[in-house]
Design an enzyme around this catalytic site. Structure first.
Site, PDB file in Angstrom:
ATOM      1  CG  HIS A 112     -28.524 -10.426  26.424  1.00  0.00           C
ATOM      2  ND1 HIS A 112     -27.193 -10.089  26.355  1.00  0.00           N
ATOM      3  CD2 HIS A 112     -28.603 -11.558  27.178  1.00  0.00           C
ATOM      4  CE1 HIS A 112     -26.495 -10.972  27.036  1.00  0.00           C
ATOM      5  NE2 HIS A 112     -27.322 -11.883  27.557  1.00  0.00           N
ATOM      6  CD  GLU A 125      -2.453   1.758   0.247  1.00  0.00           C
ATOM      7  OE1 GLU A 125      -2.285   2.932  -0.119  1.00  0.00           O
ATOM      8  OE2 GLU A 125      -3.217   0.957  -0.336  1.00  0.00           O
TER       9      GLU A 125
END
Length: 470
Positions: free
Chosen positions: A456, A202
């Protein structure tokens, strides 16, 4: 009087515009040069996600003991079968789009289009004929294609594009990925899961060096890549490539894009690979469209210039999607919204395309997703920035899934509590980002997320936990 609208390009933006215009009562002609669905469906979003699904299934098989499962398993990537599955998925979706065209009476044509004016488009059909399509408005949605590097000319064998990577009949033992952006990083993770030894090069100073991605997320991603034994050569670029008996030897040099590079990146380095994947950007698909002759203005690199109504410089001609280039947002879901805006405006509406609340998702391992401002952007704009984070590993669902790597980061205005941005990394964050996107769209504060009951055990509780820190 019925409006006649001609749309050039059958990708997400083009087919969305076609369907919306047809539903609005227009007589629509949709012209596609290759395959319905464009880059997204045939060479981008969908094919890479089918590859990623195969990679994740293989990783799960290799982790069976972690989940209390015994027995021998010698699973490996069967690339012809993986490619065949990818083609089947894309084919199914293409067929659905073609059926929708038929249902909505959209005239679907295959061929190369040239814009003469808002009232006339010439088409060289796939059968070799030339047809003239007359109408009232034109929407250009021709997209983009891979950018080639002079130092790494793609030969489609040893030096390949992302399109080529999705057709490989084998897993390269050593894969060098040139470009650590979205496409390069996604394919690096996929092929590492398939068994390649991967190196990413990169030119900038971080993996995923996009303005929309928070620097802390890039750092986390680089750590995760290292854990996966993917080597990251940042601050470097590919200088030259030489064919060897076994593959390609690529010389890496210090990046010319940075004012300063680390000492480790100053010296040249040679990386040998069996295949080199070049993923360094995109260029517009505007060749042969006749834009100059039709009076449609482009910038110096050929990207079409359009205003917030998706109007080009030529009355009656609109443009949407990747062909607008990086000055807008080159994402499929951005093209979809632009398609809706352009189609509605062709029918007499006055809608504006906005880009300030635009989510993005990167399907690496782990996934990355973001929306709104980064911490750095918020500070630059003068906000009194406060950031809070909660960790994936603190969630019961993440522990149960065995997916504990990741973070939830919220960027807020410390004075008002207004949510400015959300930056996530971890399993399924590409789905979870929808919640903070809606919160930003509605101008919500962090406390609004904290006061919203989350089911949850779920991964979305990570947003709830981060918001409670405010």
């Amino acid at each position: 009087m019925t409006q006649k609208i001609t749309i050039i390009g059958g990708g997400p933006g083009g087919y969305t515009a076609a369907f919306e215009a047809a539903k609005g009562g227009a007589e629509v002609t949709l012209i596609e040069a290759a395959q319905m669905g464009g880059t997204c469906l045939n060479w981008g979003c969908i094919p890479t996600k089918t590859f990623k699904s195969s990679a994740e299934a293989l990783e799960t098989v290799h982790r069976l003991k972690e989940f209390g499962l015994s027995g021998e398993c010698s699973a490996a990537a069967d690339m012809p079968a993986v490619v065949a599955r990818k083609d089947k998925v894309a084919g199914t979706l293409r067929g659905g789009l073609e059926k929708t065209c038929s249902k909505l009476k959209v005239n679907l044509m295959y061929g190369k289009a040239k814009v003469v004016s808002a009232n006339l488009v010439r088409v060289h059909t796939s059968e070799g004929e030339e047809q003239e399509i007359t109408g009232d408005k034109v929407i250009i949605a021709t997209g983009s294609r891979n950018l080639n590097l002079p130092s790494l000319p793609v030969d489609h064998k040893k030096i390949i594009s992302s399109d080529d990577a999705l057709e490989l009949d084998h897993v390269p033992e050593r894969l060098l990925v040139v470009g650590g952006g979205v496409i390069g990083s996604e394919l690096a993770c996929i092929f590492q899961s398939f068994g390649s030894k991967v190196t990413i090069v990169e030119g900038l100073d971080r993996i995923l060096p996009l303005p929309s991605i928070d620097r802390e997320i890039s750092k986390l991603m680089q750590r995760e890549l290292k854990k996966r034994k993917i080597s990251c050569e940042v601050c470097r670029t590919a200088v030259k490539a030489e064919y060897t008996d076994s593959g390609v030897a690529v010389t890496l040099g210090p990046s010319p894009f940075l004012d300063q590079v680390p000492a480790a990146a100053e010296k040249e380095k040679v990386v040998e690979a069996d295949a080199v994947l070049v993923s360094v950007g995109r260029v517009p698909n505007t060749e042969g469209l006749g834009l100059a002759e039709a009076g449609v203005e482009t910038d110096a690199k050929g990207w079409i210039i359009a205003d917030e109504y998706c109007r080009t410089s030529q009355p009656g001609i609109y443009a949407i999607g990747d062909v607008l280039g990086p000055s807008k947002v080159m994402l499929a879901h951005a093209a979809v919204m632009e398609g809706l805006v352009a189609a509605r405006n062709c029918l007499g509406r006055n809608e504006v395309m906005t880009y300030d609340v635009m989510p993005s998702a990167v399907f690496t391992s782990p996934e990355v997703a973001s929306v709104g401002m980064t911490e750095e952007q918020a500070a630059e704009q003068g906000w009194n920035v406060r950031c809070v984070q909660s960790q994936f590993r603190e969630l019961g669902k993440a522990q149960a899934m065995g997916e504990i790597s990741g973070v939830f980061k919220l960027v807020v205005d410390a004075d008002s509590g207004k949510l400015l941005g959300a930056h996530l990394a971890g399993a399924h964050v590409s789905d979870i980002i929808a919640e903070p996107t809606l919160a930003l769209r509605l101008g919500a504060a962090g406390k609004d997320i904290a006061r919203t009951i989350h089911a949850h055990p779920t991964l979305a509780e990570g947003l709830f936990e981060a918001a409670h820190m405010l």
